[in-house]
Structures are given as C-alpha cells and as structure tokens.
Design a protein around this motif. Structure first.
Motif, PDB file in Angstrom:
ATOM      1  N   GLU A 101       0.826  -1.210   0.000  1.00  0.00           N
ATOM      2  CA  GLU A 101       0.000   0.000   0.000  1.00  0.00           C
ATOM      3  C   GLU A 101       0.860   1.260   0.000  1.00  0.00           C
ATOM      4  O   GLU A 101       0.555   2.242  -0.679  1.00  0.00           O
ATOM      5  N   VAL A 102       1.956   1.220   0.735  1.00  0.00           N
ATOM      6  CA  VAL A 102       2.844   2.382   0.797  1.00  0.00           C
ATOM      7  C   VAL A 102       3.510   2.628  -0.559  1.00  0.00           C
ATOM      8  O   VAL A 102       3.624   3.775  -1.008  1.00  0.00           O
ATOM      9  N   ILE A 103       3.929   1.552  -1.213  1.00  0.00           N
ATOM     10  CA  ILE A 103       4.551   1.701  -2.533  1.00  0.00           C
ATOM     11  C   ILE A 103       3.606   2.411  -3.499  1.00  0.00           C
ATOM     12  O   ILE A 103       3.955   3.419  -4.124  1.00  0.00           O
ATOM     13  N   VAL A 104       2.391   1.894  -3.603  1.00  0.00           N
ATOM     14  CA  VAL A 104       1.427   2.465  -4.544  1.00  0.00           C
ATOM     15  C   VAL A 104       1.061   3.894  -4.151  1.00  0.00           C
ATOM     16  O   VAL A 104       1.029   4.797  -4.994  1.00  0.00           O
ATOM     17  N   SER A 105       0.827   4.101  -2.868  1.00  0.00           N
ATOM     18  CA  SER A 105       0.378   5.418  -2.403  1.00  0.00           C
ATOM     19  C   SER A 105       1.403   6.503  -2.716  1.00  0.00           C
ATOM     20  O   SER A 105       1.043   7.602  -3.147  1.00  0.00           O
ATOM     21  N   ARG A 155       9.880   1.887 -12.336  1.00  0.00           N
ATOM     22  CA  ARG A 155       9.689   3.120 -13.101  1.00  0.00           C
ATOM     23  C   ARG A 155       8.659   3.970 -12.350  1.00  0.00           C
ATOM     24  O   ARG A 155       7.604   3.462 -11.964  1.00  0.00           O
ATOM     25  N   GLY A 156       8.975   5.222 -12.118  1.00  0.00           N
ATOM     26  CA  GLY A 156       8.082   6.077 -11.359  1.00  0.00           C
ATOM     27  C   GLY A 156       8.503   6.230  -9.911  1.00  0.00           C
ATOM     28  O   GLY A 156       7.926   7.018  -9.176  1.00  0.00           O
ATOM     29  N   VAL A 157       9.501   5.455  -9.503  1.00  0.00           N
ATOM     30  CA  VAL A 157      10.060   5.607  -8.150  1.00  0.00           C
ATOM     31  C   VAL A 157      11.424   6.265  -8.250  1.00  0.00           C
ATOM     32  O   VAL A 157      12.364   5.662  -8.752  1.00  0.00           O
ATOM     33  N   GLY A 158      11.510   7.503  -7.812  1.00  0.00           N
ATOM     34  CA  GLY A 158      12.783   8.208  -7.766  1.00  0.00           C
ATOM     35  C   GLY A 158      13.269   8.296  -6.336  1.00  0.00           C
ATOM     36  O   GLY A 158      12.773   7.587  -5.453  1.00  0.00           O
ATOM     37  N   LYS A 187       0.803   4.064 -15.666  1.00  0.00           N
ATOM     38  CA  LYS A 187       1.803   3.093 -16.134  1.00  0.00           C
ATOM     39  C   LYS A 187       2.829   2.780 -15.056  1.00  0.00           C
ATOM     40  O   LYS A 187       3.384   1.692 -15.005  1.00  0.00           O
ATOM     41  N   TYR A 188       3.083   3.749 -14.182  1.00  0.00           N
ATOM     42  CA  TYR A 188       3.993   3.481 -13.053  1.00  0.00           C
ATOM     43  C   TYR A 188       3.375   2.451 -12.107  1.00  0.00           C
ATOM     44  O   TYR A 188       4.076   1.598 -11.554  1.00  0.00           O
ATOM     45  N   ILE A 189       2.065   2.563 -11.911  1.00  0.00           N
ATOM     46  CA  ILE A 189       1.377   1.637 -10.992  1.00  0.00           C
ATOM     47  C   ILE A 189       1.409   0.213 -11.545  1.00  0.00           C
ATOM     48  O   ILE A 189       1.745  -0.733 -10.822  1.00  0.00           O
TER      49      ILE A 189
END
Length: 258
Positions: A109-113, A190-193, A161-163
């Motif tokens: 949940e934390v990753i997606v949020s 992708r989408g996690v910096g 697309k990141y999700i």
DNA sequence: CTGCAGGCCCTTA
DNA sequence: TAAGGGCCTGCA
C-alpha cells in the motif's frame, strides 16, 4: 482496547501525510485500516494519553497487530530527547508535534500510495487511492487485482503506467525476495525516484533513519538552515525528526493563509 | 485564466 | 552530473 501513550495524537498522525486512508468521523473519532479491517479510535476526554480503539466489525482485537501498527514498541519520548539541544527550531517542532509516530503500514500500500503522491496534491492522492480500493470492496487491492482493473477512471493521470509497472515488480521480484528489500530495489521501479523511494523506506520498511527530501524539506533547508542540510537529517532518527518539522512548517503556512 | 501540488522520466550537454 | 521540458488532473 486501550493504549496508554504520551506520544500518540490521532489528529497529528492523520495529518502527517504518511497515511492516506484515515477518515475523520467527528470531532474526536478517527477511522483507519489495518490489514484489511477497519478500526475506530478516540482519545479519552480527560486524559489525552489514553486512546480507545475498537474494531468496526465488533470482533475481538488482535492487540499485537494494533500495537505494531502504531509502533508502540518504539519510545518516541527517548527519540525526542536525542535531538540536538541547540537546535531551537527542531525542538520547537518536536514539542508541538510530539504525538506523531511512524506507522507500520502495509508495504504494498505504501509503494502504490507514494507513487501516486508524486507531483500531486493530497486531496487528489486520497481520491485516487479511494477509487482503487472501492473497486475491491474497500480494502487495498493486491497487485494482480490492480492489473485486472481499468485504471483510466482512477484519476491517476500519467502515473497509471507506473502503478502497473510496480505491480509487475512486486509480483516478480519483491514477493519472492529472500533478502530484505533495499532502496536500490525500489529505484528499479519506473516512477520511483529518490524521494518516493525514501518515503517507502521510512513509511513502508520503517527505516527511521531515512529522511525524505521533498519540496517542504528543501524550503526548510533554505529558510531555516541557510541552504545547508543540518546534521540531524543524517542521524539515526532523521525520518522522525523530518516528520516533526514537516508538520510544523505546514502548520505555520496554514496559519498564514487563514 | 495561470500556477502549481510532498517528482520522475527522458534528453542534452 | 546537472539542467530543463513535459506530464495528468483538480483546485486556488
């Protein structure tokens, strides 16, 4: 269930920005999810350190589960005692927001949020997460469930697309990982910096030394510390201190606009 | 109507 | 390694 703790303030936690599914029911009561179940909590009217918690479905509470969620085993009073005594800004922030704790939320949940949180505002973040959850009866959807969803109506924008990328990564890598997940692992999504990875480390992996540097922190470094990152941002409990100044600085900004 | 919100990706130099 | 444009969307 009753928790007795001097460093637990429901309002401060709910507004801290680490959780996006807390709901304020009325003046004193909050509703929040732990492991697919909803709970309700409020402070004792006469003693703020006493918190009552009950499960929405009326079932008996697994107290260890709730204690773990609220990180009761960590003594936040001791952490506050460790902050640099000559830093009056940080001390003031900690004194004003000593009820903030780092919750132990579900990693997925934390990753997606926090992927959703990038370049985004809090009302919209909450709305997107709510839509994801309402597609699976109100709990937080698993990766395979999200992959089977139509994401176009969830208000995710370009983050959709990141999700889906993070779903693949979670299924193929994280679920079967034998070693602890690292920051480097998270950055492969992708989408996690840097900032999102730090938030996941702090709020999802409970690495209390991680201090996410967002726009607020940059502002604080510039206006309060003359553009030089203070040493406490690299200390053992940097993530906790970050929460104090984050809440403090935002409260000052909020009062200014009122 | 712009500007921007708790960034990140991608391309250039 | 650093700098800059583009990106979904909703709200001030």
């Amino acid at each position: 269930m009753i928790i007795h703790n001097d460093n637990l303030d429901l309002e401060q936690i709910a507004n801290s920005g680490q959780c996006f599914r807390w709901l304020k029911l009325n003046d004193k009561e909050w509703k929040f999810p732990i492991c697919d179940f909803w709970y309700r909590a409020w402070h004792d009217e006469n003693n703020h350190s006493i918190i009552y918690i009950k499960k929405e479905n009326g079932q008996e509470i697994n107290e260890k589960l709730v204690n773990d969620y609220f990180d009761i085993n960590t003594d936040y009073r001791l952490i506050i005692e460790k902050l640099p005594q000559n830093d009056f800004y940080l001390k003031n922030a900690a004194n004003n927001f000593s009820g903030i704790r780092i919750l132990q939320q579900n990693l997925w949940e934390v990753i997606v949020s926090f992927i959703i949180s990038q370049n985004n505002n809090i009302p919209r973040i909450k709305k997107s997460i709510e839509k994801l959850c309402s597609a699976v009866d109100g709990r937080f959807p698993m990766p395979n469930e999200i992959l089977n969803m139509d994401l176009s109506d969830k208000g995710l924008g370009y983050r959709d697309k990141y999700i889906t990328d993070s779903c693949d990564y979670y299924i193929n890598r994280i679920q079967s990982m034998h070693t602890p997940i690292s920051r480097e692992n998270l950055l492969e999504i992708r989408g996690v910096g840097n900032k999102v990875a730090d938030c996941i480390c702090l709020f999802g992996l409970h690495n209390l030394e991680v201090c996410p540097i967002d726009t607020w922190m940059k502002k604080i470094i510039n206006t309060r510390y003359g553009g030089v990152k203070p040493n406490w941002m690299k200390s053992e409990y940097a993530g906790v201190f970050q929460q104090y100044v984050f809440a403090y600085e935002r409260s000052l900004a909020f009062n200014r606009t009122k």
